[in-house]
Motif scaffolding. Structure first.
Motif, short mmCIF file in Angstrom:
data_model
loop_
_atom_site.label_atom_id
_atom_site.label_comp_id
_atom_site.label_asym_id
_atom_site.label_seq_id
_atom_site.Cartn_x
_atom_site.Cartn_y
_atom_site.Cartn_z
N HIS A 63 0.83 -1.22 0.00
CA HIS A 63 0.00 0.00 0.00
C HIS A 63 0.86 1.26 0.00
N LYS A 64 0.48 2.20 -0.82
CA LYS A 64 1.27 3.43 -1.00
C LYS A 64 1.28 4.32 0.25
N ASN A 65 0.29 4.19 1.12
CA ASN A 65 0.23 5.02 2.33
C ASN A 65 0.79 4.32 3.57
N VAL A 66 1.47 3.19 3.35
CA VAL A 66 2.11 2.45 4.44
C VAL A 66 3.61 2.42 4.15
N ASN A 97 3.46 1.37 9.93
CA ASN A 97 3.58 2.82 9.94
C ASN A 97 2.87 3.39 8.74
N ALA A 98 2.00 4.33 9.03
CA ALA A 98 1.34 5.08 7.96
C ALA A 98 2.32 6.15 7.49
N LYS A 99 2.05 6.71 6.31
CA LYS A 99 3.02 7.67 5.74
C LYS A 99 3.09 8.97 6.53
N ASP A 100 2.01 9.34 7.24
CA ASP A 100 2.02 10.56 8.04
C ASP A 100 0.89 10.51 9.08
N VAL A 101 0.90 11.49 9.98
CA VAL A 101 -0.09 11.54 11.06
C VAL A 101 -1.50 11.73 10.50
N GLU A 102 -1.62 12.48 9.42
CA GLU A 102 -2.94 12.68 8.82
C GLU A 102 -3.55 11.35 8.36
N THR A 103 -2.72 10.48 7.83
CA THR A 103 -3.19 9.16 7.41
C THR A 103 -3.63 8.35 8.63
N VAL A 104 -2.88 8.42 9.71
CA VAL A 104 -3.26 7.73 10.95
C VAL A 104 -4.63 8.21 11.40
N GLU A 105 -4.81 9.51 11.46
CA GLU A 105 -6.09 10.08 11.90
C GLU A 105 -7.24 9.64 11.01
#
Length: 174
Positions: A63-66, A97-105
């Motif tokens: 996945h591109k966001n991981v 790990n997600a690519k950034d905090v926004e993705t986590v949220e």
């Protein structure tokens, strides 16, 4: 949670029996029955969870966001060989790990089948955010050192269909 104490010392056994009777440090009969009932299906539940975890871990790797997947069942994991030599399966815990905090949220707000909750080993899939949940009391410097960053998510994989879990994560990661 439950446990079992076995001793071969009569004096120690008597002390433990006294603690049981006087302090109530034992399970209630219904809780004991639930454990016995659950043990009967534990093997098939674990097998399904491990199969699901492997499929999900492999999918997350693409996945591109991981940015990183931690699952001991993946050959590239540093503990793979020792786990393979010591166990018959790899478990159902994945962190990534997600690519950034926004993705986590976004993931935490959008998951529908996977529940945002702290727990381990249930039949339902759960996702946690260790930075604000299980590891919140650990100083940030130590969390960073052990890899508990603000982009880390932990997934306890359940017995739902792997494709359904993946679909839920897919819509949440986008």
């Amino acid at each position: 949670m439950a446990g079992l104490i076995v001793v071969n010392d009569e004096e120690l056994s008597e002390k433990l029996k006294l603690i049981q009777k006087s302090e109530g440090a034992v399970l209630a009969p219904f809780d004991s029955w639930l454990i016995l009932r659950g043990i009967k299906t534990l093997g098939v539940r674990l097998e399904k969870q491990q199969q699901n975890a492997m499929k999900i871990a492999k999918w997350l790797c693409t996945h591109k966001n991981v940015t990183k997947v931690n699952y001991v069942g993946l050959p590239e994991h540093e503990g793979y060989e020792i786990s393979k030599s010591q166990a018959s399966g790899f478990g159902a815990m994945i962190s990534f790990n997600a690519k950034d905090v926004e993705t986590v949220e976004r993931v935490l707000a959008k998951v529908q089948l996977v529940m945002f909750a702290e727990s381990l080993g249930g039949v339902e899939s759960l996702i946690t955010y260790p930075t604000v949940q299980t590891h919140a009391a650990i100083p940030e410097e130590m969390r960073q050192r052990i890899g508990v960053t603000d982009t880390l998510l932990r997934l306890s994989v359940g017995i739902e269909e792997a494709e359904d879990i993946i679909a839920d994560l897919e819509q949440a990661l986008e």
